[in-house]
Design an enzyme around this catalytic site. Sequence first.
Site, PDB file in Angstrom:
ATOM      1  N   ASN A  82       0.841  -1.181   0.000  1.00  0.00           N
ATOM      2  CA  ASN A  82       0.000   0.000   0.000  1.00  0.00           C
ATOM      3  C   ASN A  82       0.884   1.243   0.000  1.00  0.00           C
ATOM      4  O   ASN A  82       1.178   1.779   1.054  1.00  0.00           O
ATOM      5  CB  ASN A  82      -0.821  -0.038   1.287  1.00  0.00           C
ATOM      6  N   HIS A 112      24.773   4.591   0.654  1.00  0.00           N
ATOM      7  CA  HIS A 112      26.103   5.144   0.365  1.00  0.00           C
ATOM      8  C   HIS A 112      27.040   4.768   1.505  1.00  0.00           C
ATOM      9  O   HIS A 112      26.627   4.374   2.581  1.00  0.00           O
ATOM     10  CB  HIS A 112      26.058   6.665   0.194  1.00  0.00           C
ATOM     11  N   THR A 163      15.764  -2.284  12.789  1.00  0.00           N
ATOM     12  CA  THR A 163      17.194  -2.408  12.529  1.00  0.00           C
ATOM     13  C   THR A 163      17.726  -3.791  12.873  1.00  0.00           C
ATOM     14  O   THR A 163      18.839  -4.127  12.493  1.00  0.00           O
ATOM     15  CB  THR A 163      17.990  -1.370  13.344  1.00  0.00           C
ATOM     16  N   LYS A 164      16.928  -4.574  13.625  1.00  0.00           N
ATOM     17  CA  LYS A 164      17.328  -5.922  14.039  1.00  0.00           C
ATOM     18  C   LYS A 164      16.196  -6.891  13.753  1.00  0.00           C
ATOM     19  O   LYS A 164      15.031  -6.508  13.682  1.00  0.00           O
ATOM     20  CB  LYS A 164      17.661  -5.937  15.527  1.00  0.00           C
ATOM     21  N   ARG A 178      11.536  -1.995  19.143  1.00  0.00           N
ATOM     22  CA  ARG A 178      11.770  -2.887  20.286  1.00  0.00           C
ATOM     23  C   ARG A 178      10.549  -3.792  20.461  1.00  0.00           C
ATOM     24  O   ARG A 178       9.442  -3.420  20.090  1.00  0.00           O
ATOM     25  CB  ARG A 178      11.960  -2.079  21.563  1.00  0.00           C
ATOM     26  N   LYS A 181       5.418  -6.858  22.847  1.00  0.00           N
ATOM     27  CA  LYS A 181       4.829  -8.050  23.475  1.00  0.00           C
ATOM     28  C   LYS A 181       4.830  -9.208  22.505  1.00  0.00           C
ATOM     29  O   LYS A 181       4.942  -9.038  21.294  1.00  0.00           O
ATOM     30  CB  LYS A 181       3.417  -7.773  23.973  1.00  0.00           C
TER      31      LYS A 181
END
Length: 185
Positions: A82, A112, A163-164, A178, A181
């Site tokens: 979407n 970059h 990022t993880k 993060r 739950k």
Amino acid sequence: MILKKFFKLPGILLLRVRLSLHGVTYGSKLKGKSVIISNIGNIKIGNNVNLNSFPDGEPFKTGLQAHCKDSKISIGNNCLLNGTRIHCRTQVSIEDNCMFGPGCKIVDNDSHRTSIDVMKRREPPESSPIIIRNNVWVGMNSLILKGVEIGENSIVAANSVVTKSVPKNTLVAGNPARIIKKLDV
């Protein structure tokens, strides 16, 4: 735009022609219009996929961009993109039954190099594959970065920066994202 002017094709037919001209393979029941396509690599789209774009500006157009000849973008069956952009230098794999809200970005590279040396900055950026497993829901304006795997049945809340890797059956949110739950199965 030129094709539309000359052929006066309906939206979905125009999309199919554009995808074919860019070497994209796709399954049945494809829906969508006004998709940005740049394919130097390999893009495959499954069955019953909806590539929605919104007419109110460039940020909310779905875009599939395989930037290198070894780039691979694969989108499974029953997915909804979407107003989502995918920038791929190595691999972006989206499995079945996934949904992405408007403004989502999936980027498997750094765009970059970070260096004060001008020539080093112009070298190809660092890249790492992204895998999005079955039944993942990514909220609007989220960003998924290189090397991430999002486990099946997980949810990424709106405006998150992933990022993880995310375990399966998990709700994540924030910048950086993060775990909020575990989700009940």
